[in-house]
Design a protein around this motif. Structure first.
Motif, mmCIF file in Angstrom:
data_model
loop_
_atom_site.group_PDB
_atom_site.id
_atom_site.type_symbol
_atom_site.label_atom_id
_atom_site.label_comp_id
_atom_site.label_asym_id
_atom_site.label_seq_id
_atom_site.Cartn_x
_atom_site.Cartn_y
_atom_site.Cartn_z
ATOM 1 N N PRO A 186 41.763 80.105 -49.316
ATOM 2 C CA PRO A 186 42.626 78.940 -49.067
ATOM 3 C C PRO A 186 43.402 78.550 -50.327
ATOM 4 O O PRO A 186 42.893 78.681 -51.444
ATOM 5 C CB PRO A 186 41.630 77.849 -48.671
ATOM 6 N N ALA A 226 37.315 72.999 -46.817
ATOM 7 C CA ALA A 226 38.301 73.859 -46.165
ATOM 8 C C ALA A 226 38.478 73.531 -44.688
ATOM 9 O O ALA A 226 39.233 74.211 -43.983
ATOM 10 C CB ALA A 226 37.897 75.317 -46.324
ATOM 11 N N ARG A 243 36.176 73.711 -42.353
ATOM 12 C CA ARG A 243 35.385 74.591 -41.486
ATOM 13 C C ARG A 243 34.157 73.846 -40.952
ATOM 14 O O ARG A 243 33.627 72.945 -41.585
ATOM 15 C CB ARG A 243 34.922 75.833 -42.252
#
Length: 359
Positions: A47, A310, A312
């Motif tokens: 990322p 991120a 997630r």
């Protein structure tokens, strides 16, 4: 506890990582050959924020002294470096109010994520609520965050206690007068205490004749003084259950100083390089410990926080499973430090717990 206290079981994450080591018996853990199983390779692009090195994760600790905590931190720092993350470190130095203040500062500094390492619920939960309300991901290790919005990370402390007590039962034939080392208020120790309580109910031949315990800046030496007094007051004791490595080191010191190595055995929890040195020493009464690799647990904590940064999904409750480590197994395999231990017992590494797809 890690009760390491504040601790670490090293029991440890809901993943059955330890099952890869074949147990000969409740008291003997055979080392497995090193393996590459579970090795991860990047499957995604890093990322952008991580690639630029702009991620700051605050690590807010209650305790920082002791071998377990030092190795836990080393693992967390290594994982942060591997992920190109800046780890902003603070320690409460066993002062709960100081830890709460450090946590509030991390929220005020708008950390990308916060890892809370141990602590007392009533002092850290208000600041954790502020963090999650502000949209800051929180990973709480060995402490109740008080909100389902935070990821909890624990060793499987019930299994840690169960494994160590299984060795005690086997070695004593189910009959022993025992000293128990415990301090209430630390989440890992409280969970291990639940197992001890049930164990004594299920095994009436093993009775607790004394309960001792203290947690301070010199836990091992303080416990040693208490254990000496308890051993002198109860000369029929043959076992000490000390489910935190600083407790176990103190109990071992007391047994050695009283010259009771041939009579009294110590059953502990957690492991570090210094602990291994104590366990394998000649005539050491510390004969078994159940543990996770503290450095591995630190790495898992950082991975979980990075994944949340991120965006997630991370399981709301992560558990790292433990393994039983017997004194004889360490001696048989010539293990003198945690690095050798991890190579000999590959299940101590849990790469499948919160794996990062870009690392």
């Amino acid at each position: 506890m890690r009760t390491t206290l504040v601790a670490v079981a090293v029991g440890l994450l809901s993943v059955t990582a330890i099952s890869g080591c074949s147990q000969k018996s409740p008291g003997t853990q055979a080392a497995a050959a090193p393996t590459d199983a579970g090795t991860h390779r990047p499957t995604e692009k890093v990322p952008e924020k991580f690639a630029k090195g702009g991620v700051h994760i605050a690590l807010v600790r209650q305790l920082s002294s002791g071998d377990y905590f030092e190795q836990w931190l080393a693992g967390a720092q290594a994982e942060a470096k591997a992920l190109n993350v800046t780890l902003d470190l603070s320690s409460g130095d066993n002062n709960n109010d100081k830890q709460a203040l450090n946590l509030q500062q991390a929220v005020g500094n708008k950390a990308d994520a916060i890892i809370v390492d141990h602590g007392f619920a009533q002092t850290i939960q208000p600041a954790i609520k502020k963090a999650v309300d502000a949209g800051i991901p929180v990973v709480a290790f060995d402490v109740d965050p008080g909100t389902p919005k935070a990821v909890t990370l624990d060793q499987d402390d019930h299994q840690i206690a169960s494994q160590s007590l299984g060795a005690l039962k086997q070695d004593t034939g189910g009959k022993a007068k025992a000293i128990y080392v415990y301090v209430a208020g630390f989440a890992p120790l409280d969970r291990r205490n639940e197992t001890w309580t049930q164990f004594t109910k299920d095994n009436p031949g093993i009775s607790q004749v004394a309960k001792i315990g203290v947690v301070n800046s010199s836990t091992a030496s303080a416990v040693a003084d208490q254990a000496k007094a308890a051993l002198q007051a109860h000369p029929d004791v043959t076992a000490i259950f000390a489910p935190y490595d600083e407790f176990a080191k103190g109990a071992t010191l007391a047994v050695n100083e009283l010259g009771l190595q041939n009579k009294v055995k110590v059953y502990g929890a957690d492991v570090s390089t210094a602990d291994i040195g104590v366990i394998i020493a000649a005539k050491s009464p510390w004969v078994a410990t159940s543990a996770t690799d503290p450095a591995n647990v630190g790495r898992v904590a950082v991975r979980a926080a990075a994944l949340r940064v991120a965006g997630r999904q991370v399981a709301p409750g992560l558990k790292v499973p433990p393994t039983l480590i017997a004194q004889q197994a360490l001696r048989d395999h010539g293990i003198t430090n945690v690095q050798q231990l991890a190579r000999a017992f590959p299940a101590l590494e849990t790469p499948d717990v919160a794996p990062v797809p870009w690392a």
